[in-house]
Design an enzyme around this catalytic site. Structure first.
Site, mmCIF file in Angstrom:
data_model
loop_
_atom_site.group_PDB
_atom_site.id
_atom_site.type_symbol
_atom_site.label_atom_id
_atom_site.label_comp_id
_atom_site.label_asym_id
_atom_site.label_seq_id
_atom_site.Cartn_x
_atom_site.Cartn_y
_atom_site.Cartn_z
ATOM 1 N N TYR A 48 0.853 -1.183 0.000
ATOM 2 C CA TYR A 48 0.000 0.000 0.000
ATOM 3 C C TYR A 48 0.889 1.234 0.000
ATOM 4 O O TYR A 48 1.399 1.652 1.049
ATOM 5 C CB TYR A 48 -0.890 0.039 1.241
ATOM 6 C CG TYR A 48 -2.026 -0.946 1.275
ATOM 7 C CD1 TYR A 48 -2.345 -1.747 0.191
ATOM 8 C CD2 TYR A 48 -2.799 -1.072 2.423
ATOM 9 C CE1 TYR A 48 -3.383 -2.650 0.245
ATOM 10 C CE2 TYR A 48 -3.849 -1.974 2.488
ATOM 11 C CZ TYR A 48 -4.137 -2.766 1.399
ATOM 12 O OH TYR A 48 -5.167 -3.665 1.459
ATOM 13 N N PHE A 70 -13.390 -3.900 0.391
ATOM 14 C CA PHE A 70 -14.412 -3.123 -0.315
ATOM 15 C C PHE A 70 -15.764 -3.227 0.393
ATOM 16 O O PHE A 70 -16.784 -3.582 -0.223
ATOM 17 C CB PHE A 70 -14.549 -3.569 -1.769
ATOM 18 C CG PHE A 70 -13.304 -3.411 -2.594
ATOM 19 C CD1 PHE A 70 -12.545 -2.247 -2.521
ATOM 20 C CD2 PHE A 70 -12.884 -4.412 -3.451
ATOM 21 C CE1 PHE A 70 -11.395 -2.098 -3.286
ATOM 22 C CE2 PHE A 70 -11.737 -4.279 -4.218
ATOM 23 C CZ PHE A 70 -10.993 -3.112 -4.142
ATOM 24 N N PRO A 71 -15.820 -2.950 1.696
ATOM 25 C CA PRO A 71 -17.078 -3.142 2.444
ATOM 26 C C PRO A 71 -18.201 -2.204 2.033
ATOM 27 O O PRO A 71 -19.369 -2.502 2.291
ATOM 28 C CB PRO A 71 -16.659 -2.888 3.900
ATOM 29 C CG PRO A 71 -15.472 -1.985 3.794
ATOM 30 C CD PRO A 71 -14.743 -2.442 2.567
ATOM 31 N N GLY A 131 -18.329 -1.082 -1.270
ATOM 32 C CA GLY A 131 -18.279 -1.088 -2.722
ATOM 33 C C GLY A 131 -16.888 -0.802 -3.246
ATOM 34 O O GLY A 131 -16.025 -0.274 -2.547
ATOM 35 N N GLY A 132 -16.678 -1.180 -4.497
ATOM 36 C CA GLY A 132 -15.384 -0.987 -5.127
ATOM 37 C C GLY A 132 -14.946 -2.261 -5.799
ATOM 38 O O GLY A 132 -15.614 -3.302 -5.732
ATOM 39 N N PRO A 163 -19.630 -1.995 -7.377
ATOM 40 C CA PRO A 163 -20.089 -0.853 -6.580
ATOM 41 C C PRO A 163 -21.438 -1.121 -5.935
ATOM 42 O O PRO A 163 -22.236 -1.917 -6.422
ATOM 43 C CB PRO A 163 -20.201 0.272 -7.617
ATOM 44 C CG PRO A 163 -20.453 -0.442 -8.910
ATOM 45 C CD PRO A 163 -19.663 -1.717 -8.819
#
Length: 277
Positions: free
Chosen positions: A52, A204-205, A207-208, A212
């Site tokens: 990251y 992605f809790p 969305g993503g 989405p």
């Protein structure tokens, strides 16, 4: 919830990706302020990864700058496996004999003698779970656990067969896969984790990653509670299974406050039914 049987964590944690990879923050001090605010608000579970980062900003270094010496109850989870070979997005996977170096780098960069939780992240940035054996790589991490460098092991981006393969080698404390209110392909795996005492930590809790959240479906529930659709999505995760630990990430203080408040949002049976339509 108790992670791995001995690490108490609150069910609303913090994902560090957006501080340094995919977020709007590019100032280390601003990123550190967001992190300190999260911990001051009661968050004691932070999810990060050595890959990251963007430019000179990387989540491991931000975490250490902001929080070291770490609070006694803070649990830091990291992921190893993906390897960056030029550019900023991981495009390769570490082989079993390369995982020790990645773990040792995480220990050094975070400034700890033992990592609380290390996930074997399987596949690249867009790879679907399943289809490959993870035994050799997970066994390499299990050896590092035996040596005392890792406290608990997890797996990420896996299917049920890969989870079972890992469990046959060493205890699995957590699974981190994509899952949210409108992306429920892992429902059976979530139930299995609850049965086996394994934490399920959705990435992605809200969305993503190509899936989405349809905010229109959340709007009516949000309006009933005077909440945002993002808060409803997080509250749904916490309500749908006791195994779930949510780790929403943000680089904005206002969003952090909004996310943390979602832990106190109690959805009704009517809400849950509406969100399942």
């Amino acid at each position: 919830m108790t992670l791995g049987g001995d690490l108490p964590v609150r069910r609303l944690g913090f994902g560090a990706m957006r501080l340094a990879f995919g977020g709007s923050v590019r100032d280390p001090e601003t990123a550190a302020t967001v992190l300190r605010s999260a911990v001051d608000s009661g968050v004691n579970h932070i999810d990060t990864a050595g890959f990251y980062g963007f430019g000179d900003l990387h989540s491991h270094e931000v975490i250490r700058q902001a929080l070291f010496p770490y609070p006694a109850d803070l649990v830091i989870a990291t992921k190893v496996g993906p390897v960056i070979e030029g550019g900023v997005v991981p495009t390769a996977e570490a082989k079993p004999d390369q995982l020790r170096q990645l773990v040792e780098e995480d220990l050094r960069r975070l400034g700890v003698d033992r990592l609380d939780l290390v996930y074997l992240r399987v596949g690249g940035a867009t790879a679907a779970p399943g289809g490959v054996s993870i035994g050799d790589r997970f066994a390499a991490l299990a050896q590092l656990r035996e040596e005392g460098l890792i406290r608990h092991l997890g797996v990420s981006n896996v299917d049920a067969e890969q989870l079972a393969e890992a469990q046959a080698i060493a205890p699995v404390a957590a699974v981190q896969n994509q899952f949210h209110v409108h992306f429920r392909g892992d429902s059976e795996l979530v139930a299995q984790c609850a049965k086996d005492g394994i934490a399920y930590v959705p990435f992605f809790p809200v969305g993503g990653g190509g899936a989405p959240i349809d905010h229109d479906r959340l709007k009516a529930v949000a309006e009933r509670h005077g909440a945002t659709t993002r808060q409803v999505a997080l509250a749904w995760l916490l309500a749908v299974s006791p195994a779930i630990l949510a780790i929403p990430g943000t680089s904005v203080l206002d969003h952090l406050t909004e996310n943390i408040a979602a832990a106190g949002l109690a959805l009704t049976d009517e809400d849950m039914a509406a969100l399942s339509e």
